[in-house]
Design an enzyme around this catalytic site. Sequence first.
Site, mmCIF file in Angstrom:
data_model
loop_
_atom_site.group_PDB
_atom_site.id
_atom_site.type_symbol
_atom_site.label_atom_id
_atom_site.label_comp_id
_atom_site.label_asym_id
_atom_site.label_seq_id
_atom_site.Cartn_x
_atom_site.Cartn_y
_atom_site.Cartn_z
ATOM 1 N N GLN A 215 -5.220 2.296 14.764
ATOM 2 C CA GLN A 215 -4.056 2.776 14.019
ATOM 3 C C GLN A 215 -3.289 3.844 14.814
ATOM 4 O O GLN A 215 -2.055 3.827 14.851
ATOM 5 C CB GLN A 215 -4.504 3.340 12.675
ATOM 6 N N TYR B 135 1.245 5.632 -0.476
ATOM 7 C CA TYR B 135 0.692 6.833 0.164
ATOM 8 C C TYR B 135 0.824 7.986 -0.826
ATOM 9 O O TYR B 135 1.311 9.056 -0.502
ATOM 10 C CB TYR B 135 1.487 7.101 1.448
ATOM 11 N N GLU C 48 -11.048 3.922 2.798
ATOM 12 C CA GLU C 48 -10.057 4.684 2.045
ATOM 13 C C GLU C 48 -10.277 4.442 0.558
ATOM 14 O O GLU C 48 -10.339 3.290 0.118
ATOM 15 C CB GLU C 48 -8.628 4.298 2.446
ATOM 16 N N THR D 36 -4.818 6.646 -0.393
ATOM 17 C CA THR D 36 -6.080 7.362 -0.498
ATOM 18 C C THR D 36 -5.965 8.527 -1.477
ATOM 19 O O THR D 36 -5.032 9.331 -1.400
ATOM 20 C CB THR D 36 -6.512 7.885 0.878
ATOM 21 N N ASP E 104 -9.322 0.328 1.243
ATOM 22 C CA ASP E 104 -8.415 -0.163 2.285
ATOM 23 C C ASP E 104 -8.960 0.293 3.648
ATOM 24 O O ASP E 104 -8.522 1.280 4.219
ATOM 25 C CB ASP E 104 -7.008 0.378 2.052
ATOM 26 N N HIS F 104 -4.474 13.859 0.508
ATOM 27 C CA HIS F 104 -4.796 13.058 1.692
ATOM 28 C C HIS F 104 -3.664 13.146 2.710
ATOM 29 O O HIS F 104 -3.915 13.328 3.914
ATOM 30 C CB HIS F 104 -5.030 11.605 1.288
ATOM 31 N N TYR G 55 0.624 2.505 15.388
ATOM 32 C CA TYR G 55 1.380 2.636 14.133
ATOM 33 C C TYR G 55 2.830 3.070 14.330
ATOM 34 O O TYR G 55 3.662 2.873 13.450
ATOM 35 C CB TYR G 55 0.669 3.591 13.175
ATOM 36 N N ASP H 298 0.849 -1.187 0.000
ATOM 37 C CA ASP H 298 0.000 0.000 0.000
ATOM 38 C C ASP H 298 0.885 1.238 0.000
ATOM 39 O O ASP H 298 1.737 1.404 0.884
ATOM 40 C CB ASP H 298 -0.911 0.001 1.222
#
Length: 427
Positions: free
Chosen positions: A240, A129, A199, A360, A233, A134, A244, A127
């Site tokens: 999170q 970014y 997302e 996103t 997602d 976003h 994270y 994934d």
Amino acid sequence: MLDHTHAPGLRSFVTSANGHEDFPIQNLPLGVFSTEAGAPRLGVAIGDMVLDLARLSSTGLINRAATGGAALNAFFALGSGPRRMLRATLSDLLAEHSPHQQAVQDCLHPAADCDMHLPAHIGDYTDFYAGIQHAENVGRQFRPDNPLLPNYKYVPIGYHGRASSIVPSGTALHRPNGQRKPATETVPSLGPSRNLDYELELGIWIGPGNALGETIPIANAADHIAGYCLLNDWSARDIQGWEYQPLGPFLAKNFGSSISPWVITPEALAPFRIAQAKRPSGDPAPLPYLWDEADQAEGALSIRLDVLLMTPGLREKGLPPHRLGRSDARHLYWTPAQLVTHHASGGCNLRPGDLFGTGTISGPIETSFGSLLEVTNGGRRPVTLESGETRRFLEDGDEITLIARAEREGAVSIGFGPCQGSILPAR
């Protein structure tokens, strides 16, 4: 590369395909389907029908080697040449006045009678970014004066996820349990996520891979993309926020991701390729390994993206879904080819059927945000629905649908088919 398969005047003898919102003859996406009487096999969406490629290959009209099995991995591995050949052949077979109409018609199933499956065995999932709006919107909630970290405009940010819980559209997911620690509580607790979110992303399917230790030059990277899908997602924001650091998302993400089941090929999207948006003045130029003039000229995509919310209250009152946002793939800061090249730049071996998420995709205005975290400003500004309900984050029984449409003057518009998922209570 435009050819006769993109002709605006091209029509199919499958009448529902002519003017179809998603699957006209100019699209011809690939997928895996099954019927009540058969095992999963490869198919192509055409209007409100599914063309059975296994049955069609038995007629000798297409290459059996290219269309066998119950997953697209082997076909992805063949690359763009065989994919273009199959597309051209199917376009001719499905066209109005096709001399093979009867043989092809016998290989069609009503889409309403078909169950859709994951189109490929997903070996690895990454994934990214790459949606800068976003990233800025989220960063601003935590670092108002410095929303983007210093590396964002130099390196495509991404993390390795998991593939086991990626599910096709229509699969319901249970609200995840996990550790949460809001600022109002002194110690963490284990329980259902209170801040469940979606997302809005595109999925990128990998075709031919590379050997371990080899790289993929940016000029060749597009040849390693087999197609695209929609990707939701799902994110448990409270889980999170606690877990994270320092290594990134874990349980907040691994409970499920939803994808649309049809693979929209690069050939189908050829009319909708656009130049990558110029970087704002002051932004650094990409490092040389990420720069290719041709990719900058036509490596981005113009695809309208919508997020729709259906709730129990809206459904009970017979009201339509509420549109939470409308964005566009053109807002990605990096092109798909740049993501592929960067992923392999350290020698990571990509394999046919690997899946990337773009991250996103939000636009620059509030009505174009791609997550509830942004739409509600972290839950501080709830959305009021026509049913009288409000939403900070998703509730049990809510259903999210992602929609994608590629449109351009002079071209027949195509869609991806929906990416739909609903939330069940936590176990």
